[in-house]
Design an enzyme around this catalytic site. Structure first.
Site, PDB file in Angstrom:
ATOM      1  N   ARG A  48      83.265  82.304  45.679  1.00  0.00           N
ATOM      2  CA  ARG A  48      82.459  83.399  46.239  1.00  0.00           C
ATOM      3  C   ARG A  48      83.197  84.714  46.020  1.00  0.00           C
ATOM      4  O   ARG A  48      82.615  85.730  45.652  1.00  0.00           O
ATOM      5  CB  ARG A  48      82.169  83.177  47.731  1.00  0.00           C
ATOM      6  CG  ARG A  48      81.572  84.422  48.378  1.00  0.00           C
ATOM      7  CD  ARG A  48      80.891  84.212  49.720  1.00  0.00           C
ATOM      8  NE  ARG A  48      81.428  83.179  50.552  1.00  0.00           N
ATOM      9  CZ  ARG A  48      82.588  83.251  51.212  1.00  0.00           C
ATOM     10  NH1 ARG A  48      83.334  84.334  51.153  1.00  0.00           N
ATOM     11  NH2 ARG A  48      83.000  82.236  51.938  1.00  0.00           N
ATOM     12  N   TYR A 100      60.506 100.310  43.280  1.00  0.00           N
ATOM     13  CA  TYR A 100      60.146  98.896  43.219  1.00  0.00           C
ATOM     14  C   TYR A 100      59.787  98.407  44.628  1.00  0.00           C
ATOM     15  O   TYR A 100      60.495  98.713  45.596  1.00  0.00           O
ATOM     16  CB  TYR A 100      61.351  98.131  42.653  1.00  0.00           C
ATOM     17  CG  TYR A 100      61.171  96.642  42.631  1.00  0.00           C
ATOM     18  CD1 TYR A 100      60.312  96.050  41.727  1.00  0.00           C
ATOM     19  CD2 TYR A 100      61.873  95.829  43.515  1.00  0.00           C
ATOM     20  CE1 TYR A 100      60.144  94.676  41.707  1.00  0.00           C
ATOM     21  CE2 TYR A 100      61.711  94.451  43.503  1.00  0.00           C
ATOM     22  CZ  TYR A 100      60.846  93.885  42.599  1.00  0.00           C
ATOM     23  OH  TYR A 100      60.680  92.530  42.584  1.00  0.00           O
ATOM     24  N   ASP A 172      68.641 102.774  40.351  1.00  0.00           N
ATOM     25  CA  ASP A 172      68.162 101.494  39.825  1.00  0.00           C
ATOM     26  C   ASP A 172      67.882 101.706  38.330  1.00  0.00           C
ATOM     27  O   ASP A 172      66.935 102.389  37.963  1.00  0.00           O
ATOM     28  CB  ASP A 172      66.887 101.100  40.585  1.00  0.00           C
ATOM     29  CG  ASP A 172      66.286  99.773  40.115  1.00  0.00           C
ATOM     30  OD1 ASP A 172      66.647  99.304  39.020  1.00  0.00           O
ATOM     31  OD2 ASP A 172      65.429  99.225  40.843  1.00  0.00           O
ATOM     32  N   LYS A 197      65.741  91.107  34.353  1.00  0.00           N
ATOM     33  CA  LYS A 197      64.815  91.736  33.427  1.00  0.00           C
ATOM     34  C   LYS A 197      65.464  91.906  32.037  1.00  0.00           C
ATOM     35  O   LYS A 197      65.802  90.928  31.427  1.00  0.00           O
ATOM     36  CB  LYS A 197      64.312  93.051  34.016  1.00  0.00           C
ATOM     37  CG  LYS A 197      63.927  92.963  35.515  1.00  0.00           C
ATOM     38  CD  LYS A 197      62.711  92.093  35.782  1.00  0.00           C
ATOM     39  CE  LYS A 197      62.533  91.743  37.263  1.00  0.00           C
ATOM     40  NZ  LYS A 197      62.432  92.880  38.163  1.00  0.00           N
TER      41      LYS A 197
HETATM   42  C1  PLP Z   1      62.631  93.109  39.552  1.00  0.00           C
HETATM   43  C2  PLP Z   1      63.150  94.411  39.996  1.00  0.00           C
HETATM   44  C3  PLP Z   1      64.034  94.499  41.073  1.00  0.00           C
HETATM   45  C4  PLP Z   1      64.436  93.305  41.913  1.00  0.00           C
HETATM   46  O1  PLP Z   1      65.290  92.446  41.233  1.00  0.00           O
HETATM   47  P1  PLP Z   1      65.352  90.855  41.450  1.00  0.00           P
HETATM   48  O2  PLP Z   1      66.280  90.383  40.399  1.00  0.00           O
HETATM   49  O3  PLP Z   1      63.953  90.334  41.311  1.00  0.00           O
HETATM   50  O4  PLP Z   1      65.872  90.652  42.845  1.00  0.00           O
HETATM   51  C5  PLP Z   1      64.528  95.759  41.391  1.00  0.00           C
HETATM   52  N1  PLP Z   1      64.169  96.861  40.710  1.00  0.00           N
HETATM   53  C6  PLP Z   1      63.320  96.803  39.680  1.00  0.00           C
HETATM   54  C7  PLP Z   1      62.964  98.060  38.956  1.00  0.00           C
HETATM   55  C8  PLP Z   1      62.781  95.589  39.278  1.00  0.00           C
HETATM   56  O5  PLP Z   1      61.914  95.556  38.261  1.00  0.00           O
END
Ligand code: PLP
Length: 380
Positions: A48, A100, A172, A197
């Site tokens: 961890r 998001y 982000d 993604k």
């Molecule tokens: C999918 C997404 C998230 C969340 O991420 P997870 O891996 O699904 O927890 C955050 N920000 C954006 C822009 C996303 O497309």
């Protein structure tokens, strides 16, 4: 020697396994590590806290974003959870109004209960951000481009505001990835990703990453990563490292395909509006060009009615109807009923997320095949 970005993608964080010479990082599928004597070990005690496969991933993302420390998480939202744990009850955050949905939910349904307040503002307008600052405001959270309307926020302007007010700028960077956009270079303090993604890129792993530009902040976040424990396993860390190796070639293809499709969509009478930051008519086009090297693979378009959108989504054959984005295969979805269904209808319509708005994540298939699929689904 300092290497260019595309070289870092292949060699960052790892220079062959010292034990065997293996050119790929081994998957250290292990939870604990033998100690020679109490406290005498090779840098790892418990997975961890740290794992050698994850450590390579963390070093790699830090290099790519140009930060001092990278941290791996079990998902994008696990990364954001650790970031929000930096704040205390009674403190206040400013957040882009069309972040998001999961970002909104995590703050509004979870961290708000612990006394962290937030104001949601349109960050494409710097004056609105300045106006929302209170004495207890500690951070600004932005996403650019946003989802699904691809609105652009000026990162350098946000960086100036946060610096002047003793706040952290948290970005982000999921949609752009460091291949196109490196927010730390524009004044961000923390960059985070849904690595699920584009970074992973193959729809086979859920993971998150964060990078900071300051060692002390890195320590605090690493403490929270270990204290709360939302870490990725070694197998997922390996898959991400593998995915990241081809980021440059994939991002170029996503972009080339997206441009062709956006141009085709703009010429269709059935399409009322196309949201794509690569069009000079897009209100954020110039700002985006200043802070990013490309426009990415996301497009939204409005066909004017829910019925038409439903028909299109039922008829596509090559595009896959699914949530998520950023992988090699093209995905299509209806934000109003899928990814953004949790937003109340009036608010959604006011934002422009209508029942006829379709979002596509353009994959790296042949662009002509993708266009032909949209054409047959639209009946043109
Ligand atoms: C999918 C997404 C998230 C969340 O991420 P997870 O891996 O699904 O927890 C955050 N920000 C954006 C822009 C996303 O497309």
């Amino acid at each position: 020697m300092t290497y260019k970005f595309n070289t870092k993608l292949i060699h960052g964080g790892f220079d062959s396994d010292p034990l065997t010479g293996a050119v790929n990082v081994p998957i250290y599928q292990v939870s604990t590590y033998k100690q020679e004597a109490v406290g005498k070990h090779k840098g790892y005690e418990y997975s961890r806290t740290g794992n050698p496969t994850r450590a390579v991933l963390e070093a790699l993302i830090a290099e790519l974003e140009g930060g001092v420390r990278g941290l791996g998480f079990a998902s994008g939202l696990a990364a954001l959870s650790a970031i929000l744990m930096l704040f205390n009850a009674g403190e206040h955050l400013i957040i882009s109004d069309d972040v998001y949905g999961g970002t909104f939910r995590l703050q509004d349904k979870v961290f708000k209960r612990f006394g962290i307040e937030a104001t949601y503002v349109e960050t494409s307008n710097p004056e609105r951000v300045t106006a929302a600052i209170r004495p207890n405001t500690k951070a600004l959270l932005v996403e650019t481009p946003t989802n699904p309307l691809l609105k652009i926020t000026d990162l350098a302007a946000m960086g100036r505001i946060t610096k002047a007010n003793g706040m952290l700028l948290i970005v982000d960077n999921t949609f752009m990835t460091p291949y196109w956009q490196r927010p730390l270079e524009h004044g961000a303090d923390i960059v985070w990703h849904s690595a699920t993604k584009y970074l992973g890129g193959h729809s086979d792993v859920v993971a998150g990453l964060a990078v900071v530009n300051d060692a002390e902040l890195g320590q605090r976040l690493a403490f929270l990563q270990n204290a709360a424990g939302g870490v990725p396993g070694p197998q997922d860390s390996y898959l991400l490292i593998r995915g990241i190796k081809t980021l440059a070639v994939r991002m170029k293809e996503h972009e080339a395909n997206a441009r062709q499709i956006a141009e085709w969509l703009a010429g269709q009478p059935a399409v009322k509006k196309v949201y794509y930051p690569g069009f000079p008519s897009h209100p954020g086009h110039e700002i985006h060009k200043r802070q990013a090297g490309g426009f990415g693979g996301m497009i939204s378009f409005d066909v004017g009615s829910g019925e038409l959108a439903d028909q299109l989504l039922r008829k596509v054959q090559l595009f896959t109807l699914a949530e998520s984005l950023g992988a090699v295969e093209s995905l299509i979805e209806l934000p109003a009923k899928m990814t953004h269904a949790s937003i109340p209808a009036e608010h959604r319509n006011a934002l422009g997320v209508t029942d006829g708005l379709i979002r596509i994540s353009v994959g790296i298939e042949d662009a002509g095949d993708l266009i032909a699929d949209l054409a047959q689904a639209m009946g043109v």
